[in-house]
Design a protein around this motif. Structure first.
Motif, PDB file in Angstrom:
ATOM      1  N   GLY A   1      29.761  37.330  86.867  1.00  0.00           N
ATOM      2  CA  GLY A   1      31.090  37.944  86.980  1.00  0.00           C
ATOM      3  C   GLY A   1      32.176  36.961  86.605  1.00  0.00           C
ATOM      4  N   VAL A   2      32.068  35.741  87.179  1.00  0.00           N
ATOM      5  CA  VAL A   2      33.090  34.718  86.928  1.00  0.00           C
ATOM      6  C   VAL A   2      33.089  34.334  85.458  1.00  0.00           C
ATOM      7  CG1 VAL A   2      33.730  32.311  87.391  1.00  0.00           C
ATOM      8  CG2 VAL A   2      33.139  33.814  89.283  1.00  0.00           C
ATOM      9  N   SER A   3      31.886  34.163  84.882  1.00  0.00           N
ATOM     10  CA  SER A   3      31.840  33.721  83.482  1.00  0.00           C
ATOM     11  C   SER A   3      32.324  34.821  82.541  1.00  0.00           C
ATOM     12  CB  SER A   3      30.438  33.254  83.092  1.00  0.00           C
ATOM     13  OG  SER A   3      29.571  34.343  83.133  1.00  0.00           O
ATOM     14  N   SER A   4      32.058  36.113  82.906  1.00  0.00           N
ATOM     15  CA  SER A   4      32.547  37.179  82.009  1.00  0.00           C
ATOM     16  C   SER A   4      34.061  37.306  82.102  1.00  0.00           C
ATOM     17  CB  SER A   4      31.871  38.515  82.313  1.00  0.00           C
ATOM     18  OG  SER A   4      32.373  39.055  83.494  1.00  0.00           O
ATOM     19  N   VAL A   5      34.610  37.103  83.306  1.00  0.00           N
ATOM     20  CA  VAL A   5      36.079  37.137  83.450  1.00  0.00           C
ATOM     21  C   VAL A   5      36.693  35.981  82.670  1.00  0.00           C
ATOM     22  CG1 VAL A   5      38.000  36.830  85.071  1.00  0.00           C
ATOM     23  CG2 VAL A   5      36.148  38.390  85.631  1.00  0.00           C
ATOM     24  N   ALA A   6      36.070  34.813  82.787  1.00  0.00           N
ATOM     25  CA  ALA A   6      36.588  33.630  82.078  1.00  0.00           C
ATOM     26  C   ALA A   6      36.560  33.847  80.570  1.00  0.00           C
ATOM     27  CB  ALA A   6      35.765  32.397  82.450  1.00  0.00           C
ATOM     28  N   ALA A   7      35.459  34.480  80.084  1.00  0.00           N
ATOM     29  CA  ALA A   7      35.358  34.758  78.644  1.00  0.00           C
ATOM     30  C   ALA A   7      36.442  35.737  78.213  1.00  0.00           C
ATOM     31  CB  ALA A   7      33.981  35.339  78.319  1.00  0.00           C
ATOM     32  N   LYS A   8      36.696  36.739  79.050  1.00  0.00           N
ATOM     33  CA  LYS A   8      37.732  37.744  78.733  1.00  0.00           C
ATOM     34  C   LYS A   8      39.113  37.078  78.700  1.00  0.00           C
ATOM     35  CE  LYS A   8      38.727  41.945  77.847  1.00  0.00           C
ATOM     36  NZ  LYS A   8      38.239  42.579  76.652  1.00  0.00           N
ATOM     37  N   VAL A   9      39.356  36.191  79.670  1.00  0.00           N
ATOM     38  CA  VAL A   9      40.659  35.495  79.719  1.00  0.00           C
ATOM     39  C   VAL A   9      40.833  34.643  78.464  1.00  0.00           C
ATOM     40  CG1 VAL A   9      41.988  33.703  80.948  1.00  0.00           C
ATOM     41  CG2 VAL A   9      40.883  35.540  82.229  1.00  0.00           C
ATOM     42  N   ARG A  10      39.760  33.944  78.058  1.00  0.00           N
ATOM     43  CA  ARG A  10      39.824  33.115  76.842  1.00  0.00           C
ATOM     44  C   ARG A  10      40.140  33.990  75.624  1.00  0.00           C
ATOM     45  NH1 ARG A  10      35.674  29.963  78.997  1.00  0.00           N
ATOM     46  NH2 ARG A  10      34.075  31.273  78.050  1.00  0.00           N
ATOM     47  N   GLU A  11      39.483  35.160  75.590  1.00  0.00           N
ATOM     48  CA  GLU A  11      39.700  36.077  74.464  1.00  0.00           C
ATOM     49  C   GLU A  11      41.157  36.552  74.415  1.00  0.00           C
ATOM     50  OE1 GLU A  11      37.260  39.694  74.620  1.00  0.00           O
ATOM     51  OE2 GLU A  11      38.942  40.645  73.578  1.00  0.00           O
ATOM     52  N   ILE A  12      41.698  36.882  75.611  1.00  0.00           N
ATOM     53  CA  ILE A  12      43.100  37.345  75.682  1.00  0.00           C
ATOM     54  C   ILE A  12      44.036  36.217  75.241  1.00  0.00           C
ATOM     55  CG2 ILE A  12      44.940  38.084  77.277  1.00  0.00           C
ATOM     56  CD1 ILE A  12      42.659  39.482  78.903  1.00  0.00           C
ATOM     57  N   ASN A  13      43.749  35.008  75.737  1.00  0.00           N
ATOM     58  CA  ASN A  13      44.601  33.862  75.369  1.00  0.00           C
ATOM     59  C   ASN A  13      44.583  33.625  73.865  1.00  0.00           C
ATOM     60  OD1 ASN A  13      45.281  33.507  77.993  1.00  0.00           O
ATOM     61  ND2 ASN A  13      43.903  31.786  78.361  1.00  0.00           N
ATOM     62  N   GLN A  14      43.407  33.828  73.279  1.00  0.00           N
ATOM     63  CA  GLN A  14      43.275  33.625  71.828  1.00  0.00           C
ATOM     64  C   GLN A  14      44.033  34.717  71.056  1.00  0.00           C
ATOM     65  OE1 GLN A  14      39.142  33.342  70.933  1.00  0.00           O
ATOM     66  NE2 GLN A  14      39.367  31.249  70.185  1.00  0.00           N
ATOM     67  N   ARG A  15      43.859  35.974  71.555  1.00  0.00           N
ATOM     68  CA  ARG A  15      44.473  37.123  70.881  1.00  0.00           C
ATOM     69  C   ARG A  15      46.000  37.002  70.856  1.00  0.00           C
ATOM     70  NH1 ARG A  15      44.027  42.471  73.909  1.00  0.00           N
ATOM     71  NH2 ARG A  15      41.963  41.668  74.413  1.00  0.00           N
ATOM     72  N   TYR A  16      46.555  36.532  71.975  1.00  0.00           N
ATOM     73  CA  TYR A  16      48.019  36.451  72.049  1.00  0.00           C
ATOM     74  C   TYR A  16      48.508  35.000  71.908  1.00  0.00           C
ATOM     75  CZ  TYR A  16      47.512  41.180  73.912  1.00  0.00           C
ATOM     76  OH  TYR A  16      47.198  42.509  74.076  1.00  0.00           O
ATOM     77  N   GLY A  17      47.656  34.171  71.331  1.00  0.00           N
ATOM     78  CA  GLY A  17      47.967  32.736  71.246  1.00  0.00           C
ATOM     79  C   GLY A  17      49.298  32.415  70.593  1.00  0.00           C
ATOM     80  N   THR A  18      49.640  33.146  69.548  1.00  0.00           N
ATOM     81  CA  THR A  18      50.905  32.885  68.854  1.00  0.00           C
ATOM     82  C   THR A  18      51.928  33.960  69.216  1.00  0.00           C
ATOM     83  OG1 THR A  18      49.472  32.244  67.043  1.00  0.00           O
ATOM     84  CG2 THR A  18      51.831  32.269  66.578  1.00  0.00           C
ATOM     85  N   PRO A  19      53.020  33.571  69.894  1.00  0.00           N
ATOM     86  CA  PRO A  19      54.040  34.572  70.246  1.00  0.00           C
ATOM     87  C   PRO A  19      54.635  35.215  68.992  1.00  0.00           C
ATOM     88  CG  PRO A  19      54.422  32.520  71.414  1.00  0.00           C
ATOM     89  CD  PRO A  19      53.363  32.249  70.403  1.00  0.00           C
TER      90      PRO A  19
END
Lengths: 72, 409
Positions: free
Chosen positions: A19-37
């Motif tokens: 659970g923790v690792s899948s949430v962490a992966a999702k957070v990383r993905e979101i951070n990457q997706r919105y990385g550039t304002p």
């Protein structure tokens, strides 16, 4: 009984870890997706965001002060 | 004309619902306490809040209809992950805490009729589950409208207590500060402003506009919907003040439930109406706040997040919706739970989020690239920036007065 508990603990640990690792992966993905304002960082936008950070730091300081006065 | 009315009926919804839900359990308590403290003396001040609510919420209509994105997603996309996570996590926290206060209001209101809190909590959760069961935004909205109509119960309630119309005109319409501009008066003014704009309202209306499917051509209707909603929200506030200002003037009120109980002793029907209104206010607040969080959750994580999805199609969206309802409701059932502390926390945490939301809203509305011809005009910017600065200053003072009451004594 002890064996059952150990199996349950291990299973729970695996699920928790997954659970923790899948949430962490999702957070990383979101951070990457919105990385550039997308908004153009004009001086006005930069100043607004800077003032917002200062304001939030002020609030954090006030809350820390309140906490300090409570434990005194 | 008939065609225009039909079109308005179809396209209205998010504005009226969000504005009437703004008069939630906390809002009704604030108005009841204001009326009991100053009689009709501050009615004029509430009229000033109409443009404040309208101008802020109207921006969410344009933003939602043009970008087709909810507010949480819009912040992530425009300002990056730091501000995105800050807004999202703060919203989740403040929404959950506010939801607890709505349950406090609902259980207290039905407690007057002898209904135990556990039945209220379970009943509310079931009704809110049934509202989204069909998987259609339209169904949810029409049911929400019924509860919005019930929010107007304060109007007949005010007539039941037979207020003096000449007193209302003489004391309520002309701007003045009854008893002078004291610290206590300032606290009441700040509390009334604090209930006018809440962070969840911005998130709710924008996501609601997107879920309803409003297009750019529907923006004028969305604006009218918001304007009519803001008239209703002020109307309800004024009538609550008239009720308590007529019957309970000079009494210190700490909750609307207390006002209802006191009113029961004077006029049974009026007290009953006030209690029903309080329950309805909490319920309206709860349906909007829980949805605002669920929409934001779905937008950020990229999961299906529409009321037009059935439960199996959007399990995370509905899962989060029920999770917040059940946990917030459960807190009110814990014996000796620090409910007063939670109410205080709501005021303080909301202060940390509101300025950021208002700043982001204005910056997003000035982004010509995505807003095109719907970006803020110069006059809209002057009005919205003035309102935002005033709200930020006053809500900060309100938060500080909640944390450090002695500073304002």
């Amino acid at each position: 009984m002890a064996r059952l508990r150990s199996i349950l603990n291990r299973l729970f640990g695996i699920f928790l870890l997954r659970g923790v690792s899948s949430v962490a992966a999702k957070v990383r993905e979101i951070n990457q997706r919105y990385g550039t304002p997308r908004v153009k960082m004009t001086p006005l936008v930069k100043a607004s965001l800077f003032l917002l950070r200062v304001y939030l730091l002020f609030l954090v300081a006030i809350l820390v002060f309140k906490f300090w006065t409570l434990i005194q | 004309m008939a065609k225009a009315i039909r079109l308005f009926v179809v396209l209205s919804g998010p504005g009226i619902i969000v504005m009437l839900a703004d008069n939630d359990a906390g809002g009704i308590t604030t108005y009841a306490a204001t009326g009991a403290k100053y009689g009709y003396g501050l009615i004029w001040f509430l009229v000033f809040l109409l443009p404040v609510a309208y101008y802020i919420q109207e921006m969410t209509v344009r933003l939602g209809a043009v970008t087709k994105r909810g507010h949480a997603e819009a912040i992530f996309e425009a300002f990056g992950p730091f501000w995105g996570w800050f807004s999202f996590l703060d919203l989740i926290l403040v929404n959950w805490l506010t939801l607890v206060t709505e349950f406090i209001g609902m259980t207290a209101a039905l407690g007057i009729f002898g209904i135990p809190p556990i039945f209220t909590t379970i009943g509310v959760t079931i009704v809110m589950g049934l509202m989204v069961w069909r998987g259609r935004y339209w169904t949810w909205e029409k049911i929400a409208f019924v509860f919005c109509a019930l929010n107007l119960v304060y109007i007949p309630c005010a007539f039941l207590v037979k207020p003096s119309i000449s007193d209302i005109v003489h004391n309520g319409i002309i701007p003045h500060f009854p008893g002078g501009f004291t610290n206590e008066m300032f606290f009441f003014l700040m509390a009334n402003i604090g209930t006018t704009i809440a962070p969840w309202m911005v998130f709710f209306q924008q996501s609601s506009v997107v879920d309803k499917g409003l297009q750019e051509k529907d923006i004028p209707w969305g604006k009218m919907d918001t304007f009519i909603g803001s008239i209703f929200t002020v109307l309800v506030a004024v009538f609550v003040i008239i009720v308590t200002g007529t019957v309970l003037k000079g009494v210190n009120i700490t909750s609307a439930a207390q006002a209802s109980e006191m009113l029961m002793g004077i006029n049974r029907y009026a007290g009953t109406f006030l209690a029903i209104g309080l329950f309805d206010a909490g319920f309206l607040g709860a349906i909007c706040i829980s949805l605002a969080g669920s929409w934001a959750f779905g937008e950020v994580f990229g999961w299906a997040h529409s009321l037009n999805n059935r439960m199996r199609e959007a399990p995370w969206f509905y899962g989060y919706y029920f999770f917040t309802l059940v946990t917030a409701g459960a807190v009110t059932l814990i014996p000796g739970a620090p409910l007063v502390l939670i109410t205080l926390f709501v005021q303080v945490i909301a202060v940390t989020l509101l300025p950021a939301i208002l700043v982001f809203l204005i910056l997003l509305l000035n982004d010509g690239e995505s807003m095109g011809r719907f970006r803020n005009t110069r006059s809209q910017n002057i009005i919205s920036v003035t309102i935002a600065v005033a709200i930020i200053l006053l809500s900060t003072l309100y938060g500080l007065s909640a944390l450090f009451p002695r500073w304002f004594a």
